[in-house]
Design a protein around this motif. Structure first.
Motif, short mmCIF file in Angstrom:
data_model
loop_
_atom_site.label_atom_id
_atom_site.label_comp_id
_atom_site.label_asym_id
_atom_site.label_seq_id
_atom_site.Cartn_x
_atom_site.Cartn_y
_atom_site.Cartn_z
N ASN A 1 21.16 10.21 -63.91
CA ASN A 1 20.65 11.42 -64.54
C ASN A 1 21.79 12.31 -65.03
O ASN A 1 21.76 12.83 -66.14
N ARG A 2 22.77 12.45 -64.14
CA ARG A 2 23.92 13.27 -64.48
C ARG A 2 24.65 12.70 -65.70
O ARG A 2 24.97 13.41 -66.64
N GLU A 3 24.85 11.38 -65.65
CA GLU A 3 25.53 10.72 -66.76
C GLU A 3 24.75 10.90 -68.05
O GLU A 3 25.31 11.12 -69.12
N LYS B 1 12.41 14.91 -67.42
CA LYS B 1 12.53 15.24 -66.01
C LYS B 1 13.61 16.28 -65.77
O LYS B 1 13.45 17.18 -64.94
N ILE B 2 14.69 16.15 -66.52
CA ILE B 2 15.77 17.13 -66.37
C ILE B 2 15.25 18.50 -66.79
O ILE B 2 15.50 19.51 -66.13
N LEU B 3 14.46 18.53 -67.86
CA LEU B 3 13.86 19.79 -68.29
C LEU B 3 12.92 20.34 -67.23
O LEU B 3 12.90 21.53 -66.96
N THR C 1 17.45 15.23 -59.42
CA THR C 1 17.34 14.95 -60.84
C THR C 1 18.55 15.49 -61.60
O THR C 1 19.00 14.91 -62.57
N LEU C 2 19.07 16.61 -61.10
CA LEU C 2 20.20 17.20 -61.80
C LEU C 2 21.53 16.58 -61.39
O LEU C 2 22.59 17.06 -61.78
N GLY C 3 21.45 15.51 -60.60
CA GLY C 3 22.65 14.70 -60.45
C GLY C 3 23.49 14.93 -59.21
O GLY C 3 24.67 14.57 -59.19
N VAL C 4 22.93 15.51 -58.17
CA VAL C 4 23.73 15.65 -56.95
C VAL C 4 23.71 14.33 -56.20
O VAL C 4 22.65 13.87 -55.76
#
Lengths: 637, 259, 260
Positions: free
Chosen positions: B236-238, C12-14, C190-193
C-alpha cells in the motif's frame, strides 16, 4: 546413429571460449524469424525460454502444470554450487570441475563439466540480480556452506528453499518475457510426441490437459527440459507429475538415451510409513553437515532413541570413513544405510531407517543456531512424522532422488536428432555416474541461461528463412499416432488401475535395479517388466474419456513409458559390468564394499538406440577420455 | 479410521456442481490427507467411476499446487499445505467436507481443481526485475544486510497456492501480490522499477477480479508458509508513493513510469 | 498519470485517510460537546460562535467531502469485494478471532450514516435552526450579555431526557465504537505501517479510541436521561419572547414540535 560429441579442440580452459567464438551467430534482426519450442519450465526450461526470448527468438513454452512456477525444481532444498571462491578456501573453476568429474566416478565428459564449472559463477550473479535472496553474512556478503562430499565451501543457499528461490527467479524472468509478448505460454499442455521432418525435429504434438485437445506446434528447434525419470521407481522424491514421457517419446523418434541405469539414491529421506505411501520426502543433505548418523549397536534395541546411551550407538559412517565421516558421498552413505538395515540394525517399525541425530550439534552450536540453520527442515520433519527432532533423533532412509542418465547430447546440448536439444536433468551430460550435492540446480541453470543461448545458433544458422509450418504431412501423421495411442489406452478396459501397474513396476525397479544390482536380479527384472508391460496393455482400465480432464489417462500414458524405460534401465545396468557412482553391481566391489570401476572396459557412455518396441535396443558407445582428471579409485577412508 | 467425506463434484467449468458423500474404512492415521484421497480414488476407479480430480505434485509443501478447503479452512486444520496434512489430525468417524478454492478469479475447472492463472498474469504484469541474462554484475558487489534478506524472504517464500484468496472474505489476492512487491522492493536491485512494478501489479490484480483487502488478516492465518500481512502494508505504501511520484512526474511533463 | 483512485488499493487509501480525518472531526465534536456538562450558557455560546462564523460553510463543505469520500470509496470497495466470490462455501471456519467486527463494517457504517442524517436533521436543522422562528419554537436563549442566540442546550436536554431517543443514540454510538475498533488499526495498516511495534500500538489504540468515543459520546444522552434536569432556562426565554416578536413583525409559520 552417429555419436559426434563435437567437443571443441584446444586446452580445456579455452574450449568454451573458443567454441563460442567459432560458433555461427544469428543476426539479432534474424532471431525473430526462428521459432523455438521449450518443453518444461523448471530451472533449465524456464531459464532457457526466458534467455532465448531476451535474445529475440520467438519462444513457445510448454508445461504440464497449471503454472510455470510449479516445476519440480522448486523442491530442491540445499543449495547451488559455484566456483566463486568467496571463502578463499582454495576453490576454483578447476577444482569444481575436478570434484564433479571425480564425484561422477569418471563417467562424465570432461569438456562439458569444465564448462559447467566455468559458467557456475555467472549463475550466482544472474540470480542475485534477479532478486534471489541468497543467504548473507551479517556484513552483507554472500554466505556459503560446504555440501555433501565437498571440502570447500562453495554452496550458495537460500534457507532450505534454494530450488524454490532459483525457480522463482527464472519464473520471473520468463514471466517478464511472456508479459512482453516474446514468449507464448502453454500451461497444462503435455508433450506427447516429437514431429520430425527429414530427420530434424520440427515440432511437437501436445494434449491440452483441460479439454483433451491434441494440437501440433511447429518450430525450428525443440528443447526438452522435462526433468528426470526417478518416478520409474514409483516411490521417489520426485513430484507426482514428474515423468519421462516427453524424453521417452523423443527417444522413440531417434534420440539416443544415455546411461539410463545411473540413478542417484539420496541418503537422507523420510522413511516409508506404510503401503499408502504416495511419494518420499527428501530432507536436505545439508543435515549431514551437523547431524550424526547412527544405529543401535544392539539388534534387539527396544529403548527410544534418545534414551540409548552413547556406548550403545554405532556411528557407523564416522567409524568406517573417519576422514569424511557423515559427509561421505551420497551413494556411499545410502548403501551404508541399506547395509546396516539389511544386517538387522535398522530402526522404525519397518526396520528400514537409521537415526540422524542433532544432539551433539545442539550441544555444540546451541539450540538457536541449529534452529536458524535447519529450523524449517526440522519443522517439516515434525509436520510429517509428528516427532520433534530437537528432542528425538530423526529417522532417515535412502530414496531415489535424481537420474544422471538421460537423453544423449553433444557439447551443444543437441541430441542425436538434429534440432532436438535436451537441457537440465533431462540430458545425461554433466554428472557422470553420480551427481554431487548442489550441482543439479547449477547444471539446470547453466544449460538454460548460459549454454543453450550460445550453442543453439550453430544449428539454427543453417535454417534461416526456412519456413516450418504445421501443415506438413508429418504433423498430421504424428498427431494421428498420438490419437491412436490414446484410444488404445482408453479401450483396454481391463480391471486394474494405472496406479496398480506403477506400484508393481516400482517394486521391481527398487528391488532389482535400485541401490545395488546383480546379474540374476536384473535378468529376472527384465522378464518381470516384459510381463508387466503385457499385463498393462491387457488389464489396465482408464475411466472417463479423452475429451476432458482425465488424470487417470495422463497417468496411464506416463506409466506405459516408465515400463518401457524400466526395461532399458535394467538392460543398461546389466550391460555395465562394473560398479560406478549410482550404479552398484554386487559382483563388482572392493573388500570394503566400495564400488569397483572397470575403466578398461566401461569408460564409455552407453547410448541406446530405439529400434522398435519388440526389438532389442542397439548399444552405441561414446568413449570417454580423461586428459585432465587423473583416474583413481574413489577412497573416502 | 472410518471417515465420511462430503466432496464437491463438478463436471466442468459450466456445470453447477454439488456435494457427494463417500464412506471410507480402514485409513491409516499415518497416511497423508492426499494419500487418503488417493485411496478413495482407487476405490472409485475400481467401481468403474471417474475419480475425483484434485491437484498435487511435490507433496512436500513447496510447489503450491495442492489446495483444498477442508471443513471450511483452506489447507485444513494443519499449519502447512494440504499435502502436509496427515490423517492423525482427524478422529475416527469424522465427517469431512472438502471444497475447492472459491473465488470468481479462480474458476473451477473440474471437481476440486481450479484455474489460478490469474496469479501468473499478476507476475507477468511486473513481478520481476528486468535483468537480461548476462548483464549481471558480481553478486557481492552490492552488499545486502541480513535483515533485508529476511524481509525479502518473507515475501519471496510465497508458494502461490492461493489459500490467501480462498480464505479472504473478499477473495482478495492482496497477500499474494504484496508478497512479490515486497520481496523485490526491499532488495536494492529491485528498487529501480519499484513504481511501475507496484502500479502495474495492483492494476492487474483488480483486472483479474480479486476483491479488496479488509485487513481481517485471515490470509496470514491460513498461509502455509507464513507470509505476513505486513507485506500488504508495504505494498500500500509503495503504491501510494508511486502514485504520488508519478503524479509529480506527470505534472513536470514526464510520464515515464507507466508502460 | 493522475491521482485518480482507479484501483481498490487507491480507494482503500482514500477510505483510510478520510477515516482518520473523521477522527479529527469526532475529537473536536466531542470536546465541544463536553461543554454540555458545564452548562447552558457556555454550550450555547460555543454553538453560536461555531455556526455564525462564515468559515463554517467551508468547514461543512470539507466535512461533506471527507464523509462523502469515506462513504463512496467504502461502498465501492465493498461492492468490488462482494463481487469477487459469487458462490460461497458450504462450510466456513475462520481462524482470525472477532472476524464479525470486520464483516460488520458495512453495516455499522450504514447505521452510522443513517444516524448522522438523523442527527443533523434533529439537531442542526431541528427547532431553532431558523432564526426568525426561534421564539415560536421556544428555542431562543439570551446570554448574560443579552445577545439572543439559539438555545441548542435546551434542544439537547429535551431530546435526551426522552429515554427512547437516548437509547437509540447509545446504540448508534456502540455501532460507531465497533466500526472504530477495526477502523483505526486498519487505516494505519492501509497507510503502510509495517513496523510490528507501531502496528501493535495501533491495534491497542484502536480499541482505546473505540471505547473513548463510544463511552464519551454515549455519556451525553445517558447523563441527561438519568439526571432529567429541570429546564430552568426555559422561563428565562419565555420572558423575552414578546420583545423578540416585536422585532419580527411577521412570525414564521409555526411547526408542530416534539419539544412541546
Amino acid at each position: 546413429m552417429i555419436l559426434d560429441s563435437k567437443i571443441p579442440e584446444g586446452p580445456i580452459e579455452k574450449k568454451w571460449t573458443k567454441h563460442k567464438f567459432d560458433g555461427s551467430l544469428v543476426n539479432p534482426s534474424n532471431k525473430r524469424k526462428f521459432d523455438i519450442i521449450v518443453v518444461g519450465t523448471g530451472l533449465a526450461g524456464g531459464s532457457a525460454a526466458a534467455t532465448l526470448a531476451e535474445l529475440g527468438y520467438k519462444v513457445k513454452s510448454f508445461c504440464i502444470q497449471d503454472s510455470p512456477r510449479r516445476a519440480h525444481s522448486i523442491a530442491a532444498q540445499g543449495g547451488i554450487n559455484a566456483a566463486k571462491n568467496y571463502q578463499n578456501d582454495g576453490d576454483s573453476v578447476y577444482r569444481l570441475f575436478y570434484d564433479t568429474v571425480k564425484g561422477g566416478d569418471y563417467r562424465a565428459r570432461e569438456a562439458n563439466v569444465y564448462r559447467l564449472a566455468e559458467v557456475s559463477a555467472n549463475i550466482i550473479d544472474q540470480c542475485t540480480a534477479q532478486g534471489v535472496p541468497f543467504a548473507r553474512e551479517y556484513s552483507g556478503y554472500l554466505a556459503n556452506r560446504s555440501f555433501g562430499g565437498a571440502q570447500v565451501s562453495r554452496t550458495f543457499y537460500a534457507r532450505g528453499q534454494t530450488g524454490q528461490q532459483l525457480l522463482i527467479g527464472a519464473y520471473q524472468a520468463l514471466s517478464r518475457q511472456i508479459g512482453l509478448g516474446n514468449v507464448e505460454l502453454f500451461c497444462r499442455h503435455e508433450m506427447l510426441d516429437l514431429v520430425t521432418i527429414d530427420g530434424h525435429a520440427r515440432g511437437i504434438v501436445t494434449r491440452n490437459l483441460l479439454n483433451g485437445e491434441l494440437a501440433t506446434h511447429a518450430a525450428h528447434a525443440v528443447l526438452l527440459c522435462t526433468g528426470g525419470y526417478s518416478n520409474v521407481f514409483n516411490l521417489s522424491t520426485n513430484g507426482m507429475g514428474s515423468n519421462v514421457t516427453a524424453s521417452w517419446r523423443c527417444h522413440k523418434r531417434g534420440a539416443g538415451f544415455a546411461n539410463p541405469c545411473f540413478t542417484q539414491i539420496h541418503p537422507t529421506c523420510l522413511p516409508q510409513s506404510g503401503p499408502h505411501q504416495s511419494k518420499l520426502t527428501l530432507m536436505s543433505e545439508s543435515l549431514r553437515n551437523d547431524g550424526r548418523i547412527w544405529v543401535p549397536k544392539n539388534k534387539d534395541e527396544k529403548r527410544p532413541a534418545n534414551q540409548i546411551p552413547e556406548e550403545d550407538r554405532d556411528y557407523y559412517l564416522e567409524r568406517i570413513y573417519p576422514a569424511f565421516g557423515n559427509l561421505v558421498p551420497r551413494d556411499v552413505a545410502s548403501r551404508a544405510a541399506k547395509r546396516m538395515c539389511d544386517d538387522g540394525y535398522g530402526v522404525n517399525e519397518t526396520g528400514l531407517a537409521v537415526y540422524l541425530d542433532f544432539k551433539s550439534a545442539i550441544e555444540r552450536m546451541g539450540h538457536a543456531a541449529v534452529e536458524k540453520k535447519y529450523g524449517n527442515l526440522f519443522e517439516m520433519y515434525e509436520q510429517i512424522t509428528g516427532d520433534n527432532p530437537y528432542e528425538t533423533p530423526m529417522m532417515i532412509y535412502p530414496a531415489v532422488h535424481y537420474t544422471m542418465g538421460g537423453v544423449w547430447v553433444d557439447y551443444n546440448l543437441m541430441t542425436s536428432v538434429p534440432g532436438l536439444f535436451a537441457l537440465g536433468e533431462a540430458n545425461f551430460s554433466d554428472h557422470g555416474a553420480n551427481r554431487l550435492g548442489a550441482s543439479a540446480l547449477m547444471q539446470g541453470l547453466a544449460d538454460g541461461y548460459f549454454v543453450i543461448p550460445n550453442t543453439i545458433g550453430n544449428y539454427l544458422a543453417d535454417f534461416l528463412n526456412v519456413e516450418v509450418d504445421a501443415s506438413a504431412p508429418e504433423f498430421e501423421e504424428t498427431l494421428k499416432n498420438v490419437q491412436d495411442f490414446t484410444e488404445r489406452l482408453l479401450n483396454v478396459n481391463g480391471d486394474k488401475t494405472p496406479q496398480f501397474f506403477h506400484r508393481e513396476l516400482g517394486k521391481i525397479m527398487w528391488e532389482y535395479c535400485g541401490m545395488s544390482r546383480t546379474l540374476e536380479g536384473l535378468n529376472k527384472a527384465i522378464d518381470m517388466i516384459q510381463e508387466l508391460r503385457k499385463d498393462f496393455w491387457e488389464q489396465v482400465r482408464v475411466p472417463g474419456d479423452c475429451k476432458d480432464i482425465n488424470q487417470a489417462l495422463e497417468q496411464a500414458g506416463r506409466i506405459s513409458d516408465f515400463i518401457e524405460l524400466g526395461e532399458l534401465m535394467c538392460k543398461d545396468a546389466l550391460n555395465r559390468e562394473e560398479s560406478c557412482g549410482g550404479h552398484f553391481r554386487e559382483e563388482y566391489q572392493t573388500e570394503n564394499n566400495e564400488a569397483l570401476r572397470n575403466d578398461e572396459d566401461y569408460s564409455y557412455t552407453a547410448v541406446w538406440e530405439f529400434k522398435g518396441l519388440d526389438k532389442e535396443h542397439e548399444l552405441h558407445k561414446e568413449p570417454l577420455t580423461f586428459d585432465y582428471v587423473k583416474l583413481a579409485q574413489r577412497n573416502y577412508k | 479410521m472410518k471417515l465420511t467425506l462430503k466432496i464437491w463434484r463438478q463436471k466442468n467449468a459450466k456445470d453447477a456442481g454439488g456435494f457427494k458423500s463417500y464412506k471410507l474404512d480402514d485409513i491409516s492415521e499415518h497416511s497423508s490427507f492426499l494419500e487418503m484421497l488417493d485411496t478413495l480414488n482407487q476405490q472409485i476407479m475400481n467401481s468403474g467411476d471417474e475419480p475425483i480430480v484434485f491437484e498435487s505434485d511435490c507433496r512436500e509443501g513447496i510447489c503450491g499446487v495442492c489446495g483444498l478447503v477442508i471443513n471450511g479452512v483452506p489447507h485444513g486444520p494443519g499449519r502447512g499445505t494440504t499435502c502436509q496434512l496427515h490423517m492423525r489430525s482427524f478422529k475416527d468417524g469424522d465427517e469431512i467436507t472438502i471444497e475447492p478454492w472459491r473465488a470468481d478469479a479462480f474458476p473451477i475447472m473440474k471437481d476440486l481443481m481450479v484455474d489460478r492463472s490469474a496469479f501468473d498474469r499478476i507476475i507477468q504484469s511486473g513481478g520481476y526485475i528486468s535483468v537480461n541474462t548476462g548483464s549481471a554484475r558480481d553478486a557481492n558487489e552490492k552488499l545486502i544486510p541480513q535483515k533485508d534478506i529476511e524481509k525479502a524472504f518473507d515475501g519471496a517464500q510465497c508458494i502461490g497456492c492461493g489459500a490467501c484468496v480462498a480464505a479472504c472474505k473478499n477473495a482478495s489476492a492482496n497477500l499474494f501480490t504484496a508478497a512479490k512487491v515486497s520481496h523485490l522492493v526491499v532488495l536494492p536491485q529491485g528498487k529501480v522499477e519499484r513504481s511501475e512494478r507496484v502500479i502495474n501489479m495492483v492494476e492487474q490484480h483488480d483486472k483479474e477480479g480479486f476483491g479488496s483487502c479488509s485487513n481481517q488478516t485471515e490470509c496470514e492465518a491460513v498461509c502455509p508458509v507464513g507470509v505476513t500481512v505486513s507485506n500488504i502494508s508495504r505494498m500500500n505504501r509503495e503504491y501510494a508513493r508511486a502514485k504520488v511520484k508519478n503524479f509529480f512526474n506527470a505534472t513536470r511533463g514526464g510520464d515515464k513510469c507507466k508502460k | 498519470m493522475s491521482l485518480t483512485p482507479n484501483t481498490n488499493i487507491a480507494k482503500k487509501i482514500l477510505t483510510a485517510v478520510s477515516g482518520l480525518l473523521i477522527f479529527g472531526f469526532l475529537t473536536g465534536h466531542f470536546l465541544g460537546n463536553l461543554l454540555l456538562f458545564v452548562g447552558a450558557e457556555p454550550f450555547n455560546i460555543y454553538a453560536h460562535q461555531l455556526t455564525s462564523n462564515p468559515l463554517i460553510y467551508l468547514a461543512e463543505l470539507i466535512l461533506v467531502i471527507i464523509f462523502g469520500s469515506h462513504i463512496v470509496t467504502g461502498i465501492q470497495v465493498t461492492l468490488a469485494s462482494r463481487g469477487a466470490r459469487k458462490k460461497g462455501y458450504e462450510v466456513r471456519n475462520e481462524r482470525t478471532p472477532k472476524s464479525w467486527i470486520v464483516k460488520s463494517m458495512p453495516y455499522t457504517g450504514t447505521i452510522i450514516f443513517l444516524f448522522i442524517i438523523f442527527h443533523i436533521i434533529s439537531f442542526k436543522f431541528g427547532p431553532g435552526f431558523d432564526e426568525s422562528a426561534r421564539i415560536n419554537e421556544g428555542m431562543l436563549y439570551l446570554t448574560m450579555e443579552g445577545e439572543p442566540i439559539r438555545d441548542l442546550y435546551k434542544l439537547v436536554v429535551v431530546r435526551f431526557t426522552n429515554p427512547a431517543y437516548s437509547i437509540f443514540y447509545v446504540i448508534a454510538m456502540i455501532s460507531m465504537g465497533i466500526h472504530i475498533a477495526h477502523a483505526f488499526q486498519s487505516a494505519i495498516r492501509t497507510l503502510g505501517v509495517t513496523n510490528k511495534t507501531y502496528y501493535q500500538l495501533a491495534q491497542k489504540a484502536s480499541i482505546a479510541l473505540a471505547v473513548v468515543f463510544t463511552v464519551g459520546f454515549s455519556s451525553f444522552p445517558l447523563y441527561f436521561m438519568v439526571s432529567q434536569p429541570e429546564l430552568a432556562v426555559i422561563e428565562e426565554v419565555e420572558t423575552v419572547e414578546s420583545e423578540v416578536i416585536e422585532m419580527n413583525e411577521v412570525p414564521a409559520s409555526i411547526e408542530e414540535l416534539d419539544v412541546k
